[in-house]
Design a protein around this motif. Structure first.
Motif, PDB file in Angstrom:
ATOM      1  N   ARG A  17       0.838  -1.207   0.000  1.00 24.09           N
ATOM      2  CA  ARG A  17       0.000   0.000   0.000  1.00 24.09           C
ATOM      3  C   ARG A  17       0.870   1.253   0.000  1.00 24.09           C
ATOM      4  O   ARG A  17       0.475   2.296  -0.521  1.00 24.09           O
ATOM      5  CB  ARG A  17      -0.957  -0.002   1.192  1.00 24.09           C
ATOM      6  N   LEU A  18       2.074   1.163   0.574  1.00 25.22           N
ATOM      7  CA  LEU A  18       3.000   2.299   0.544  1.00 25.22           C
ATOM      8  C   LEU A  18       3.371   2.682  -0.882  1.00 25.22           C
ATOM      9  O   LEU A  18       3.756   3.823  -1.148  1.00 25.22           O
ATOM     10  CB  LEU A  18       4.281   1.977   1.327  1.00 25.22           C
ATOM     11  N   TYR A  19       3.278   1.734  -1.804  1.00 24.69           N
ATOM     12  CA  TYR A  19       3.590   1.990  -3.209  1.00 24.69           C
ATOM     13  C   TYR A  19       2.358   2.444  -3.994  1.00 24.69           C
ATOM     14  O   TYR A  19       2.377   2.488  -5.215  1.00 24.69           O
ATOM     15  CB  TYR A  19       4.195   0.740  -3.857  1.00 24.69           C
ATOM     16  N   GLY A  20       1.288   2.763  -3.285  1.00 22.85           N
ATOM     17  CA  GLY A  20       0.115   3.334  -3.923  1.00 22.85           C
ATOM     18  C   GLY A  20      -0.949   2.336  -4.344  1.00 22.85           C
ATOM     19  O   GLY A  20      -1.911   2.711  -5.012  1.00 22.85           O
ATOM     20  N   LEU A  21      -0.786   1.078  -3.956  1.00 22.45           N
ATOM     21  CA  LEU A  21      -1.801   0.092  -4.321  1.00 22.45           C
ATOM     22  C   LEU A  21      -3.014   0.206  -3.402  1.00 22.45           C
ATOM     23  O   LEU A  21      -2.878   0.501  -2.215  1.00 22.45           O
ATOM     24  CB  LEU A  21      -1.234  -1.327  -4.233  1.00 22.45           C
ATOM     25  N   ASP A  22      -4.190  -0.047  -3.962  1.00 19.94           N
ATOM     26  CA  ASP A  22      -5.394  -0.100  -3.149  1.00 19.94           C
ATOM     27  C   ASP A  22      -5.351  -1.373  -2.297  1.00 19.94           C
ATOM     28  O   ASP A  22      -4.499  -2.239  -2.491  1.00 19.94           O
ATOM     29  CB  ASP A  22      -6.644  -0.067  -4.037  1.00 19.94           C
ATOM     30  N   ASN A  23      -6.276  -1.502  -1.353  1.00 24.00           N
ATOM     31  CA  ASN A  23      -6.254  -2.623  -0.408  1.00 24.00           C
ATOM     32  C   ASN A  23      -6.280  -3.985  -1.089  1.00 24.00           C
ATOM     33  O   ASN A  23      -5.497  -4.873  -0.732  1.00 24.00           O
ATOM     34  CB  ASN A  23      -7.423  -2.513   0.575  1.00 24.00           C
ATOM     35  N   LEU A  24      -7.167  -4.165  -2.050  1.00 28.14           N
ATOM     36  CA  LEU A  24      -7.272  -5.474  -2.695  1.00 28.14           C
ATOM     37  C   LEU A  24      -6.027  -5.787  -3.522  1.00 28.14           C
ATOM     38  O   LEU A  24      -5.486  -6.901  -3.437  1.00 28.14           O
ATOM     39  CB  LEU A  24      -8.529  -5.559  -3.576  1.00 28.14           C
ATOM     40  N   SER A  25      -5.546  -4.833  -4.289  1.00 28.23           N
ATOM     41  CA  SER A  25      -4.334  -5.069  -5.086  1.00 28.23           C
ATOM     42  C   SER A  25      -3.146  -5.401  -4.185  1.00 28.23           C
ATOM     43  O   SER A  25      -2.365  -6.307  -4.480  1.00 28.23           O
ATOM     44  CB  SER A  25      -4.013  -3.846  -5.956  1.00 28.23           C
ATOM     45  N   ALA A  26      -3.017  -4.687  -3.065  1.00 26.22           N
ATOM     46  CA  ALA A  26      -1.938  -4.960  -2.120  1.00 26.22           C
ATOM     47  C   ALA A  26      -2.067  -6.360  -1.533  1.00 26.22           C
ATOM     48  O   ALA A  26      -1.074  -7.073  -1.370  1.00 26.22           O
ATOM     49  CB  ALA A  26      -1.933  -3.914  -1.008  1.00 26.22           C
ATOM     50  N   LYS A  27      -3.296  -6.761  -1.248  1.00 23.86           N
ATOM     51  CA  LYS A  27      -3.531  -8.104  -0.692  1.00 23.86           C
ATOM     52  C   LYS A  27      -3.184  -9.177  -1.723  1.00 23.86           C
ATOM     53  O   LYS A  27      -2.569 -10.189  -1.390  1.00 23.86           O
ATOM     54  CB  LYS A  27      -4.986  -8.244  -0.239  1.00 23.86           C
ATOM     55  N   ILE A  28      -3.544  -8.953  -2.978  1.00 23.07           N
ATOM     56  CA  ILE A  28      -3.242  -9.927  -4.035  1.00 23.07           C
ATOM     57  C   ILE A  28      -1.726 -10.046  -4.214  1.00 23.07           C
ATOM     58  O   ILE A  28      -1.184 -11.158  -4.251  1.00 23.07           O
ATOM     59  CB  ILE A  28      -3.915  -9.534  -5.369  1.00 23.07           C
ATOM     60  N   ILE A  29      -1.038  -8.919  -4.344  1.00 26.69           N
ATOM     61  CA  ILE A  29       0.422  -8.946  -4.541  1.00 26.69           C
ATOM     62  C   ILE A  29       1.099  -9.606  -3.348  1.00 26.69           C
ATOM     63  O   ILE A  29       1.997 -10.434  -3.510  1.00 26.69           O
ATOM     64  CB  ILE A  29       0.980  -7.521  -4.770  1.00 26.69           C
ATOM     65  N   SER A  30       0.682  -9.262  -2.139  1.00 20.08           N
ATOM     66  CA  SER A  30       1.266  -9.848  -0.943  1.00 20.08           C
ATOM     67  C   SER A  30       1.037 -11.363  -0.915  1.00 20.08           C
ATOM     68  O   SER A  30       1.951 -12.140  -0.634  1.00 20.08           O
ATOM     69  CB  SER A  30       0.679  -9.196   0.312  1.00 20.08           C
ATOM     70  N   THR A  31      -0.174 -11.774  -1.222  1.00 23.12           N
ATOM     71  CA  THR A  31      -0.508 -13.203  -1.250  1.00 23.12           C
ATOM     72  C   THR A  31       0.362 -13.936  -2.257  1.00 23.12           C
ATOM     73  O   THR A  31       0.941 -14.983  -1.952  1.00 23.12           O
ATOM     74  CB  THR A  31      -2.002 -13.394  -1.583  1.00 23.12           C
ATOM     75  N   LEU A  32       0.493 -13.379  -3.460  1.00 23.78           N
ATOM     76  CA  LEU A  32       1.293 -14.032  -4.500  1.00 23.78           C
ATOM     77  C   LEU A  32       2.790 -13.991  -4.177  1.00 23.78           C
ATOM     78  O   LEU A  32       3.510 -14.958  -4.440  1.00 23.78           O
ATOM     79  CB  LEU A  32       1.032 -13.375  -5.855  1.00 23.78           C
ATOM     80  N   TYR A  33       3.256 -12.880  -3.613  1.00 19.19           N
ATOM     81  CA  TYR A  33       4.683 -12.750  -3.334  1.00 19.19           C
ATOM     82  C   TYR A  33       5.137 -13.767  -2.288  1.00 19.19           C
ATOM     83  O   TYR A  33       6.193 -14.388  -2.421  1.00 19.19           O
ATOM     84  CB  TYR A  33       5.031 -11.334  -2.867  1.00 19.19           C
ATOM     85  N   PHE A  34       4.340 -13.952  -1.251  1.00 20.79           N
ATOM     86  CA  PHE A  34       4.753 -14.831  -0.164  1.00 20.79           C
ATOM     87  C   PHE A  34       4.295 -16.276  -0.350  1.00 20.79           C
ATOM     88  O   PHE A  34       4.552 -17.119   0.509  1.00 20.79           O
ATOM     89  CB  PHE A  34       4.297 -14.258   1.181  1.00 20.79           C
ATOM     90  N   GLU A  35       3.633 -16.568  -1.447  1.00 21.41           N
ATOM     91  CA  GLU A  35       3.221 -17.939  -1.770  1.00 21.41           C
ATOM     92  C   GLU A  35       4.317 -18.582  -2.619  1.00 21.41           C
ATOM     93  O   GLU A  35       4.690 -18.035  -3.655  1.00 21.41           O
ATOM     94  CB  GLU A  35       1.903 -17.924  -2.549  1.00 21.41           C
ATOM     95  N   PRO A  36       4.840 -19.749  -2.193  1.00 19.76           N
ATOM     96  CA  PRO A  36       5.924 -20.380  -2.949  1.00 19.76           C
ATOM     97  C   PRO A  36       5.530 -20.842  -4.363  1.00 19.76           C
ATOM     98  O   PRO A  36       6.381 -20.926  -5.232  1.00 19.76           O
ATOM     99  CB  PRO A  36       6.310 -21.593  -2.096  1.00 19.76           C
ATOM    100  N   HIS A  37       4.247 -21.107  -4.586  1.00 17.50           N
ATOM    101  CA  HIS A  37       3.804 -21.648  -5.878  1.00 17.50           C
ATOM    102  C   HIS A  37       2.766 -20.726  -6.511  1.00 17.50           C
ATOM    103  O   HIS A  37       2.201 -19.855  -5.853  1.00 17.50           O
ATOM    104  CB  HIS A  37       3.205 -23.042  -5.682  1.00 17.50           C
ATOM    105  N   GLU A  38       2.510 -20.957  -7.787  1.00 21.28           N
ATOM    106  CA  GLU A  38       1.478 -20.168  -8.456  1.00 21.28           C
ATOM    107  C   GLU A  38       0.110 -20.514  -7.880  1.00 21.28           C
ATOM    108  O   GLU A  38      -0.093 -21.595  -7.357  1.00 21.28           O
ATOM    109  CB  GLU A  38       1.509 -20.397  -9.975  1.00 21.28           C
TER     110      GLU A  38
END
Length: 166
Positions: A17-38
């Protein structure tokens, strides 16, 4: 998702969110970034608690700007998504895309505007505006050069970080 995983995702959300993402986009990126697999879009919806249509609306912009990769698996009609796990590469790619788009727009619109200001600027306001536009172009060029230096230094920095993490 266990409590520890949830804490990691929430930390990531706050960071993105510090990079300007809205709540849902930040949640999606965070979920994908910290998930080892697709993850499939359905898995992302389940993990985030948002609807499939909400997730679907966000994925295009996240693919275009944030480096989310869409993957097709043989024998499946589902789309899967993955984010590179190297933050340096993600940020460089983000800055490069933004700079490329900004440069294209600047090159398209500003030269004739600057030329017209040069021909017609008579009062202090117009002269100041011309100066701002010219400085903007110079600063954009400087930013491009900074990005090039960062890209050149990135392998060395990543190597140093990898050594420190051993």
């Amino acid at each position: 998702m266990n409590t520890l995983d949830q804490k990691v995702i929430e930390m990531g959300e706050e960071i993105f969110r510090l990079y300007g993402l809205d709540n849902l986009s930040a949640k999606i990126i965070s979920t994908l970034y910290f998930e080892p697999h697709e993850l499939s879009m359905e898995e992302i919806a389940e993990s985030t608690g948002y609807s499939l249509s909400s997730i679907s609306l966000k994925m295009g912009p996240l693919e275009n700007v944030w480096g989310v990769k869409r993957i097709k698996k043989a024998g499946s009609r589902k789309a899967y998504f993955y984010v590179e796990k190297n933050m340096s590469n993600i940020m460089i790619e983000l800055f490069m895309k933004a700079c490329e788009i900004e440069s294209r727009l600047t090159e398209k619109y500003l030269p004739p505007i600057i030329e017209e200001y040069r021909e017609k600027a008579v009062d202090e306001y117009e002269i100041e505006r011309l100066s701002i536009l010219e400085n903007y172009c110079s600063q954009l060029e400087g930013f491009k050069q900074l990005l090039e230096v960062m890209i050149e230094l990135l392998p060395e920095i990543q190597s140093n970080v990898a050594r420190e993490n051993k």
